[in-house]
Design an enzyme around this catalytic site. Structure first.
Site, PDB file in Angstrom:
ATOM      1  N   GLY A  47      71.832  40.302  30.087  1.00 49.14           N
ATOM      2  CA  GLY A  47      71.278  38.958  29.934  1.00 49.14           C
ATOM      3  C   GLY A  47      70.819  38.672  28.514  1.00 49.14           C
ATOM      4  O   GLY A  47      71.044  37.583  27.978  1.00 49.14           O
ATOM      5  N   CYS A  48      70.192  39.653  27.888  1.00 53.73           N
ATOM      6  CA  CYS A  48      69.689  39.478  26.526  1.00 53.73           C
ATOM      7  C   CYS A  48      70.847  39.366  25.533  1.00 53.73           C
ATOM      8  O   CYS A  48      70.775  38.599  24.568  1.00 53.73           O
ATOM      9  CB  CYS A  48      68.754  40.623  26.153  1.00 53.73           C
ATOM     10  SG  CYS A  48      67.295  40.679  27.225  1.00 53.73           S
ATOM     11  N   SER A  49      71.908  40.117  25.774  1.00 48.71           N
ATOM     12  CA  SER A  49      73.092  40.031  24.916  1.00 48.71           C
ATOM     13  C   SER A  49      73.727  38.657  25.038  1.00 48.71           C
ATOM     14  O   SER A  49      74.094  38.036  24.028  1.00 48.71           O
ATOM     15  CB  SER A  49      74.113  41.110  25.283  1.00 48.71           C
ATOM     16  OG  SER A  49      73.580  42.397  25.020  1.00 48.71           O
TER      17      SER A  49
END
Length: 162
Positions: A47-49
């Site tokens: 998700g952060c990527s």
């Protein structure tokens, strides 16, 4: 649903943190610009990527609106550097290993994970106007499509002269 206690219209809290290149970045460095300050849990997670890549893809659109994007996590400068290189990111990532700014912006909240209570980062984005006031807050962000929503809201606020 967990939310930050910071509200639209109040002055954005001051911060000075190091980016992935070791340069100190402070809120006042961006006076006169819109600042997208987004907090995320961890480098190199799915998700952060996705969120970081989406903000990177729209970097020129944000710049055209006189805005800068700054991601903040508890990861180290070195972790940020590897993350930027691996994912070919075009934005600045700020390291808050001591969690001071996370606490100031009220984005750390307890949650239950595998039967234990842990303190976790609630994915939160702040849109700060050129005068240093919080113009918009997104709590409990879903990474998919978020960068586009922020850009759209920024354009709407600018059209309204806010």
């Amino acid at each position: 649903m967990v939310k930050t206690s910071l509200e639209i219209g109040q002055s954005a809290p001051h911060f000075c943190l190091s980016d992935q290149e070791g340069n100190r970045r402070c809120l006042e460095d961006f006076s006169g610009k819109w600042v997208i300050l987004y907090f995320y849990p961890k480098d190199n997670t799915p998700g952060c990527s996705l969120e970081a890549k989406n903000f990177s893809c729209l970097r020129k659109d944000f710049e055209a609106e006189n805005a800068v994007v700054l991601g903040v996590s508890r990861d180290s400068i070195e972790s940020h550097k590897r993350f930027v290189e691996k994912k070919e990111l075009k934005i600045k990532l700020l390291s808050d290993e001591q969690e001071d700014i996370h606490r100031t912006y009220d984005v750390l909240h307890p949650k239950h994970f595998r039967g234990k209570e842990i303190v976790s980062v609630s994915r939160t984005t702040f849109l700060i106007n050129p005068e240093g006031k919080i113009a918009r807050v997104w709590d409990n962000v879903k990474a998919t499509g978020h960068a586009e929503k922020v850009l759209s809201e920024l354009r709407i606020l600018k059209e309204k002269g806010q």
